[in-house]
Design a protein around this motif. Structure first.
Motif, PDB file in Angstrom:
ATOM      1  N   ASP A 273      34.369   6.055 -14.359  1.00  0.00           N
ATOM      2  CA  ASP A 273      33.013   5.506 -14.502  1.00  0.00           C
ATOM      3  C   ASP A 273      32.196   5.691 -13.215  1.00  0.00           C
ATOM      4  O   ASP A 273      31.657   4.720 -12.668  1.00  0.00           O
ATOM      5  N   PRO A 274      32.040   6.911 -12.721  1.00  0.00           N
ATOM      6  CA  PRO A 274      31.336   7.096 -11.447  1.00  0.00           C
ATOM      7  C   PRO A 274      29.843   6.876 -11.558  1.00  0.00           C
ATOM      8  O   PRO A 274      29.222   7.153 -12.586  1.00  0.00           O
ATOM      9  N   SER A 275      29.267   6.383 -10.482  1.00  0.00           N
ATOM     10  CA  SER A 275      27.814   6.274 -10.387  1.00  0.00           C
ATOM     11  C   SER A 275      27.207   7.653 -10.168  1.00  0.00           C
ATOM     12  O   SER A 275      27.901   8.630  -9.848  1.00  0.00           O
ATOM     13  N   THR A 276      25.905   7.744 -10.330  1.00  0.00           N
ATOM     14  CA  THR A 276      25.187   8.935  -9.907  1.00  0.00           C
ATOM     15  C   THR A 276      25.475   9.176  -8.425  1.00  0.00           C
ATOM     16  O   THR A 276      25.545   8.230  -7.632  1.00  0.00           O
ATOM     17  N   ILE A 277      25.643  10.421  -8.036  1.00  0.00           N
ATOM     18  CA  ILE A 277      25.962  10.748  -6.645  1.00  0.00           C
ATOM     19  C   ILE A 277      24.764  10.460  -5.761  1.00  0.00           C
ATOM     20  O   ILE A 277      23.628  10.815  -6.077  1.00  0.00           O
TER      21      ILE A 277
ATOM     22  N   TYR B  47      19.485   1.249  -0.345  1.00  0.00           N
ATOM     23  CA  TYR B  47      20.230   1.657  -1.528  1.00  0.00           C
ATOM     24  C   TYR B  47      20.435   0.439  -2.425  1.00  0.00           C
ATOM     25  O   TYR B  47      20.938  -0.600  -1.972  1.00  0.00           O
ATOM     26  N   LEU B  48      20.039   0.585  -3.676  1.00  0.00           N
ATOM     27  CA  LEU B  48      20.246  -0.473  -4.660  1.00  0.00           C
ATOM     28  C   LEU B  48      21.478  -0.125  -5.486  1.00  0.00           C
ATOM     29  O   LEU B  48      21.572   0.967  -6.060  1.00  0.00           O
ATOM     30  N   VAL B  49      22.430  -1.037  -5.525  1.00  0.00           N
ATOM     31  CA  VAL B  49      23.651  -0.864  -6.297  1.00  0.00           C
ATOM     32  C   VAL B  49      23.644  -1.873  -7.441  1.00  0.00           C
ATOM     33  O   VAL B  49      23.311  -3.039  -7.246  1.00  0.00           O
ATOM     34  N   ILE B  50      23.978  -1.398  -8.636  1.00  0.00           N
ATOM     35  CA  ILE B  50      24.034  -2.252  -9.818  1.00  0.00           C
ATOM     36  C   ILE B  50      25.390  -2.064 -10.475  1.00  0.00           C
ATOM     37  O   ILE B  50      25.957  -0.974 -10.447  1.00  0.00           O
ATOM     38  N   TYR B  51      25.954  -3.147 -11.040  1.00  0.00           N
ATOM     39  CA  TYR B  51      27.287  -3.038 -11.647  1.00  0.00           C
ATOM     40  C   TYR B  51      27.492  -4.151 -12.663  1.00  0.00           C
ATOM     41  O   TYR B  51      26.784  -5.163 -12.663  1.00  0.00           O
ATOM     42  N   GLY B  52      28.453  -3.936 -13.541  1.00  0.00           N
ATOM     43  CA  GLY B  52      28.840  -4.943 -14.508  1.00  0.00           C
ATOM     44  C   GLY B  52      29.998  -5.762 -13.973  1.00  0.00           C
ATOM     45  O   GLY B  52      31.057  -5.215 -13.666  1.00  0.00           O
TER      46      GLY B  52
ATOM     47  N   TRP C 189      36.507  15.690  -1.931  1.00  0.00           N
ATOM     48  CA  TRP C 189      36.283  14.250  -2.072  1.00  0.00           C
ATOM     49  C   TRP C 189      37.522  13.459  -1.697  1.00  0.00           C
ATOM     50  O   TRP C 189      38.654  13.896  -1.909  1.00  0.00           O
ATOM     51  N   HIS C 190      37.298  12.274  -1.151  1.00  0.00           N
ATOM     52  CA  HIS C 190      38.392  11.367  -0.813  1.00  0.00           C
ATOM     53  C   HIS C 190      37.900   9.933  -0.971  1.00  0.00           C
ATOM     54  O   HIS C 190      36.697   9.667  -1.040  1.00  0.00           O
ATOM     55  N   GLY C 191      38.827   9.005  -1.020  1.00  0.00           N
ATOM     56  CA  GLY C 191      38.468   7.603  -1.147  1.00  0.00           C
ATOM     57  C   GLY C 191      37.820   7.081   0.123  1.00  0.00           C
ATOM     58  O   GLY C 191      37.764   7.759   1.148  1.00  0.00           O
ATOM     59  N   GLY C 192      37.334   5.844   0.052  1.00  0.00           N
ATOM     60  CA  GLY C 192      36.772   5.221   1.240  1.00  0.00           C
ATOM     61  C   GLY C 192      35.434   4.553   1.032  1.00  0.00           C
ATOM     62  O   GLY C 192      35.005   3.744   1.853  1.00  0.00           O
ATOM     63  N   ALA C 193      34.721   4.885  -0.058  1.00  0.00           N
ATOM     64  CA  ALA C 193      33.463   4.192  -0.336  1.00  0.00           C
ATOM     65  C   ALA C 193      33.774   2.743  -0.724  1.00  0.00           C
ATOM     66  O   ALA C 193      34.765   2.470  -1.389  1.00  0.00           O
ATOM     67  N   GLU C 194      32.923   1.835  -0.290  1.00  0.00           N
ATOM     68  CA  GLU C 194      33.183   0.415  -0.510  1.00  0.00           C
ATOM     69  C   GLU C 194      32.032  -0.232  -1.275  1.00  0.00           C
ATOM     70  O   GLU C 194      30.861   0.038  -1.000  1.00  0.00           O
ATOM     71  N   ARG C 195      32.425  -1.058  -2.232  1.00  0.00           N
ATOM     72  CA  ARG C 195      31.453  -1.816  -3.024  1.00  0.00           C
ATOM     73  C   ARG C 195      32.102  -3.122  -3.424  1.00  0.00           C
ATOM     74  O   ARG C 195      33.083  -3.127  -4.171  1.00  0.00           O
ATOM     75  N   PRO C 196      31.615  -4.262  -2.950  1.00  0.00           N
ATOM     76  CA  PRO C 196      32.212  -5.540  -3.347  1.00  0.00           C
ATOM     77  C   PRO C 196      31.846  -5.896  -4.774  1.00  0.00           C
ATOM     78  O   PRO C 196      30.979  -5.291  -5.393  1.00  0.00           O
ATOM     79  N   GLY C 197      32.542  -6.875  -5.308  1.00  0.00           N
ATOM     80  CA  GLY C 197      32.208  -7.402  -6.628  1.00  0.00           C
ATOM     81  C   GLY C 197      33.115  -6.941  -7.737  1.00  0.00           C
ATOM     82  O   GLY C 197      33.099  -7.513  -8.828  1.00  0.00           O
ATOM     83  N   GLY C 198      33.904  -5.870  -7.495  1.00  0.00           N
ATOM     84  CA  GLY C 198      34.798  -5.392  -8.538  1.00  0.00           C
ATOM     85  C   GLY C 198      34.029  -4.974  -9.771  1.00  0.00           C
ATOM     86  O   GLY C 198      32.994  -4.324  -9.697  1.00  0.00           O
ATOM     87  N   GLY C 199      34.539  -5.376 -10.938  1.00  0.00           N
ATOM     88  CA  GLY C 199      33.848  -5.073 -12.170  1.00  0.00           C
ATOM     89  C   GLY C 199      33.883  -3.594 -12.509  1.00  0.00           C
ATOM     90  O   GLY C 199      34.789  -2.867 -12.108  1.00  0.00           O
ATOM     91  N   ALA C 200      32.859  -3.168 -13.235  1.00  0.00           N
ATOM     92  CA  ALA C 200      32.933  -1.839 -13.844  1.00  0.00           C
ATOM     93  C   ALA C 200      31.612  -1.095 -13.775  1.00  0.00           C
ATOM     94  O   ALA C 200      30.531  -1.688 -13.707  1.00  0.00           O
ATOM     95  N   ALA C 201      31.739   0.227 -13.808  1.00  0.00           N
ATOM     96  CA  ALA C 201      30.669   1.178 -14.112  1.00  0.00           C
ATOM     97  C   ALA C 201      29.391   0.940 -13.316  1.00  0.00           C
ATOM     98  O   ALA C 201      28.334   0.642 -13.879  1.00  0.00           O
TER      99      ALA C 201
ATOM    100  N   THR D 202      34.542   2.154 -11.274  1.00  0.00           N
ATOM    101  CA  THR D 202      35.078   0.886 -11.753  1.00  0.00           C
ATOM    102  C   THR D 202      36.172   0.400 -10.809  1.00  0.00           C
ATOM    103  O   THR D 202      37.008   1.172 -10.349  1.00  0.00           O
ATOM    104  N   GLY D 203      36.152  -0.891 -10.503  1.00  0.00           N
ATOM    105  CA  GLY D 203      37.182  -1.482  -9.669  1.00  0.00           C
ATOM    106  C   GLY D 203      36.726  -1.843  -8.278  1.00  0.00           C
ATOM    107  O   GLY D 203      37.439  -2.551  -7.563  1.00  0.00           O
ATOM    108  N   GLY D 204      35.583  -1.336  -7.835  1.00  0.00           N
ATOM    109  CA  GLY D 204      35.072  -1.753  -6.541  1.00  0.00           C
ATOM    110  C   GLY D 204      35.023  -0.672  -5.483  1.00  0.00           C
ATOM    111  O   GLY D 204      34.271  -0.779  -4.532  1.00  0.00           O
TER     112      GLY D 204
END
Length: 484
Positions: free
Chosen positions: A30-34, A81-86, A59-71, A46-48
């Motif tokens: 469930d990746p966001s737009t790049i 940067y505005l981040v939106i998530y479920g 590509w490699h891991g390391g991007a961070e987004r709190p809140g968990g959830g999905a998509a 999904t997952g944070g």
């Protein structure tokens, strides 16, 4: 010995099959737009967490987004940067009582001193009882009005549209959600040439190689719909024109995102539910985005091979500037044809029949009538150690059967060098344009600083190739790759 040879062949085929997929560790769901931030590329899943790429290819891991959830989705507005998530929903935890939240950050780089997310704000929810599921949001900042829209929802009911304030990320006061589609999920909104497009993910997910996810589209002159497909079906009644489905040993494409690189140069991102060549894992996918008769469609990943490189300007072929060698053959004309004589195919002219007369040093290039001769056949292959750009690796372009390589010069001209050395001026960026043609760019121009993002292989005349400024509106900048 036979088994060893077969194993070697199969291994080589496997390498060829995977050479054009995203490399590194592109594992995401469930990746966001790049999004681009300070010279790097980011996508969240999904997952944070999420992925980072220094060049758009590895590509490699390391991007961070709190809140968990999905998509999640991400959008740069101004200098933030505005981040939106479920936060829930989608059947996670057994229910469909979902919440969608937004938060801001000045940067996406977790190592930056400015990296700090704001407190999440809820912008919509679903109670688990109605036919709606607040999850899978996708954002559009309308380039014609500056208004910010979000579509969201899953198969559990409707796809909805709401409006946010682009200054705060909050729900516009008094805004009422609008139902705009059914029978899809993981939607996204884009705008092009007076049309709004709703991209929805159709089919089944989360079943690996058995997932049937695909992406469909409808369009409307109004952001609020109705969104109608190519045969007049409203997406509120299950319509949708195919954008991308399974193929090329990947299946289950979902979660569309669009990135405009340059005029006429666009890519789409998604995830594949399963990449057969990467053990069936869910991976990031990046494909050229083409437009045909006003509809978006995924282009194919460019593949290694032997090609005629054909100018869109006239249809002539890029070739070495060497003498044309006639093939010795008894001419069969209408005046001397023996129709009773058995037909014998004529073999193609072979490299070893002509290359002894070629100069040993650099050889110029030109454009001429294509005759499938050795000096017109180019082998295009990725250079693994050379990195890449958003959506592709750098390639070497050599005369098939030789190591003679196409190269850029400091005078903005073209030449071929006797042997490929991996020098930056011998590396080429190949991007499919929205009309299906290609632009071909040297990685660097000798004597100029930094990566080249300006000059392309250019047909200055019917027979004269050079390097010049990219212009999508001119066929001089455009090329085709033909197999014969």
């Amino acid at each position: 010995m036979k088994m060893k040879s077969l194993h070697t062949i199969l291994a080589a085929l496997a390498v060829a099959a995977t050479a054009h997929a995203q490399v590194g560790a592109p594992y995401i769901h469930d990746p966001s737009t790049i999004a681009e931030c300070e010279g790097k590329y980011y996508t969240f899943g999904t997952g944070g967490g999420g992925l980072i790429s220094e060049d758009g290819w590895t590509w490699h891991g390391g991007a961070e987004r709190p809140g968990g959830g999905a998509a999640p989705d991400v959008l740069k507005i101004g200098d933030r940067y505005l981040v939106i998530y479920g936060a829930t929903g989608g059947g996670l935890g057994g229910g469909h009582n979902g919440r969608i939240l937004t938060m801001w950050n000045k940067t996406l780089d977790p190592k930056s001193p400015d990296f700090k997310y704001s407190t999440p704000i809820e912008v919509c929810y679903s109670d688990g009882m109605e036919d709606q599921d607040a999850i899978d949001p996708g954002m559009l900042l309308d380039p014609t009005t500056g208004r910010l829209w979000v579509s969201y929802g899953t198969y559990f009911g409707t796809i909805r549209l709401i409006e946010l304030d682009p200054a705060t990320g909050e729900r516009v006061k008094g805004n009422k959600e609008l139902d705009i589609a059914i029978d899809c999920e993981a939607t996204d909104l884009i705008y092009r040439d007076g049309w709004y497009y709703l991209l929805g993910t159709h089919g089944t997910c989360c079943d690996g190689v058995n997932s049937t996810y695909n992406i469909v589209a409808g369009r409307s002159r109004s952001v609020t719909g109705p969104y109608v497909d190519n045969v007049g079906r409203d997406m509120f009644h299950g319509g949708g024109k195919m954008v991308i489905a399974a193929g090329d040993r990947v299946c289950g494409p979902g979660h569309f995102g669009r990135t405009i690189i340059d005029e006429g140069v666009e890519i789409m991102s998604c995830h594949y539910e399963a990449d057969f060549d990467q053990g069936g894992r869910s991976v990031l996918g990046i494909r050229p985005l083409l437009w045909r008769n006003g509809w978006p469609v995924a282009g194919d990943r460019f593949k290694e091979g032997t090609y005629e490189i054909e100018s869109e300007r006239r249809g002539y072929s890029l070739e070495l500037a060497v003498d044309f060698v006639r093939m010795q053959h008894e001419r069969q004309g209408w005046w001397n044809a023996d129709n009773q004589k058995p037909v014998e195919p004529i073999a193609n002219q072979r490299l070893e029949e002509v290359n002894a007369s070629w100069p040993e040093g650099n050889i110029d290039v030109r454009i001429g009538d294509y005759m499938f001769r050795p000096h017109q056949r180019w082998m295009v292959a990725p250079v693994k150690e050379a990195g890449g750009y958003l959506g592709g690796p750098y390639y070497k372009i050599t005369i098939a059967g030789t190591d003679r390589a196409l190269a850029a010069t400091g005078q903005l001209e073209l030449t071929t060098v006797p042997s490929f050395t991996g020098a930056d001026e011998q590396l080429w960026r190949i991007e499919q344009l929205v009309d299906g043609t290609f632009r071909i760019m040297p990685k660097v121009i000798p004597g100029q600083e930094g990566l080249n993002t300006k000059y392309v292989l250019y047909s200055a005349g019917d027979s004269t190739p050079t390097l010049d400024v990219y212009d999508f509106n001119s066929d001089n900048s455009k090329w085709n790759f033909r197999t014969h």
